[in-house]
Design a protein around this motif. Structure first.
Motif, PDB file in Angstrom:
ATOM      1  N   THR A 103       0.831  -1.207   0.000  1.00 53.13           N
ATOM      2  CA  THR A 103       0.000   0.000   0.000  1.00 53.13           C
ATOM      3  C   THR A 103       0.865   1.256   0.000  1.00 53.13           C
ATOM      4  O   THR A 103       0.611   2.189  -0.773  1.00 53.13           O
ATOM      5  CB  THR A 103      -0.952  -0.005   1.209  1.00 53.13           C
ATOM      6  OG1 THR A 103      -1.735  -1.205   1.166  1.00 53.13           O
ATOM      7  CG2 THR A 103      -1.863   1.198   1.210  1.00 53.13           C
TER       8      THR A 103
ATOM      9  N   THR B  63      -4.992   3.940  -1.487  1.00 53.53           N
ATOM     10  CA  THR B  63      -5.005   3.218  -0.213  1.00 53.53           C
ATOM     11  C   THR B  63      -6.234   2.321  -0.109  1.00 53.53           C
ATOM     12  O   THR B  63      -6.130   1.123   0.185  1.00 53.53           O
ATOM     13  CB  THR B  63      -4.988   4.209   0.971  1.00 53.53           C
ATOM     14  OG1 THR B  63      -3.814   5.010   0.885  1.00 53.53           O
ATOM     15  CG2 THR B  63      -5.030   3.482   2.298  1.00 53.53           C
TER      16      THR B  63
ATOM     17  N   THR C 269      -6.268  -0.554  -2.838  1.00 55.48           N
ATOM     18  CA  THR C 269      -5.240  -1.565  -2.569  1.00 55.48           C
ATOM     19  C   THR C 269      -5.630  -2.449  -1.387  1.00 55.48           C
ATOM     20  O   THR C 269      -5.527  -3.675  -1.460  1.00 55.48           O
ATOM     21  CB  THR C 269      -3.871  -0.907  -2.315  1.00 55.48           C
ATOM     22  OG1 THR C 269      -3.530  -0.102  -3.445  1.00 55.48           O
ATOM     23  CG2 THR C 269      -2.788  -1.945  -2.095  1.00 55.48           C
ATOM     24  N   LEU C 270      -6.085  -1.836  -0.316  1.00 62.55           N
ATOM     25  CA  LEU C 270      -6.480  -2.623   0.846  1.00 62.55           C
ATOM     26  C   LEU C 270      -7.696  -3.494   0.551  1.00 62.55           C
ATOM     27  O   LEU C 270      -7.759  -4.647   0.982  1.00 62.55           O
ATOM     28  CB  LEU C 270      -6.737  -1.705   2.044  1.00 62.55           C
ATOM     29  CG  LEU C 270      -5.494  -1.013   2.598  1.00 62.55           C
ATOM     30  CD1 LEU C 270      -5.869  -0.028   3.696  1.00 62.55           C
ATOM     31  CD2 LEU C 270      -4.473  -2.021   3.102  1.00 62.55           C
TER      32      LEU C 270
END
Length: 154
Positions: free
Chosen positions: A89, A139, A142-143
């Motif tokens: 991330t 963020t 990606t998470l």
């Protein structure tokens, strides 16, 4: 009973498949609503306009690009699945925010100096709107992607 509910909601969220169009739609709608509301409530017309253009537009574009790159045609790159979540991330956020900051600088500084496009306060906003939007969208996407990869049996 409260603990059971928390576990159930976490498992349900982690088991949802990563759907790119849903991520892009959320990446547009969430900042548009939040920043737009803040602009209206505080009387900042430029923020209300930027909420639906540069802020939400950047978030949606970055969410699409990041999600597409991570999915890699349905076969994710091995290093993106084995690298620790935080490291992956951070690397992607630094890359996306850096590219967005360069684009914001180019649009606000270089373009007016080298073309007939006039320098305006709206162009100056891009120096902040683009990298912040890119960092947040990268963020979240990606998470979400990593949690869907971890949850699905491979």
């Amino acid at each position: 009973m409260h603990t059971k509910k928390d576990r159930t909601s976490r498992n349900r969220a982690a088991s949802r498949p990563f759907t790119l169009w849903r991520e892009v739609l959320t990446a547009y709608a969430a900042p548009a609503l939040m920043a737009g509301t803040a602009g209206v409530v505080t009387g900042q017309q430029d923020l209300a306009v930027a909420a639906c253009t540069s802020i939400a537009g950047t978030s949606a574009a970055v969410a699409f690009l990041t999600g597409t790159w991570l999915r890699h045609g349905g076969q994710p790159r091995q290093w993106t699945t084995t690298t620790p979540r935080v490291a992956l991330t951070a690397a992607l956020v630094i890359t996306a925010a850096g590219a967005a900051a360069l684009l914001g600088w180019f649009t606000a500084q270089w373009l007016p100096a080298h073309s007939p496009v006039p320098a305006t306060p709206r162009l100056e906003r891009l120096r902040i709107d683009l990298p912040v939007s890119a960092a947040l969208a990268t963020t979240i996407v990606t998470l979400r992607w990593r949690s869907s990869i971890t949850a699905s049996p491979a």
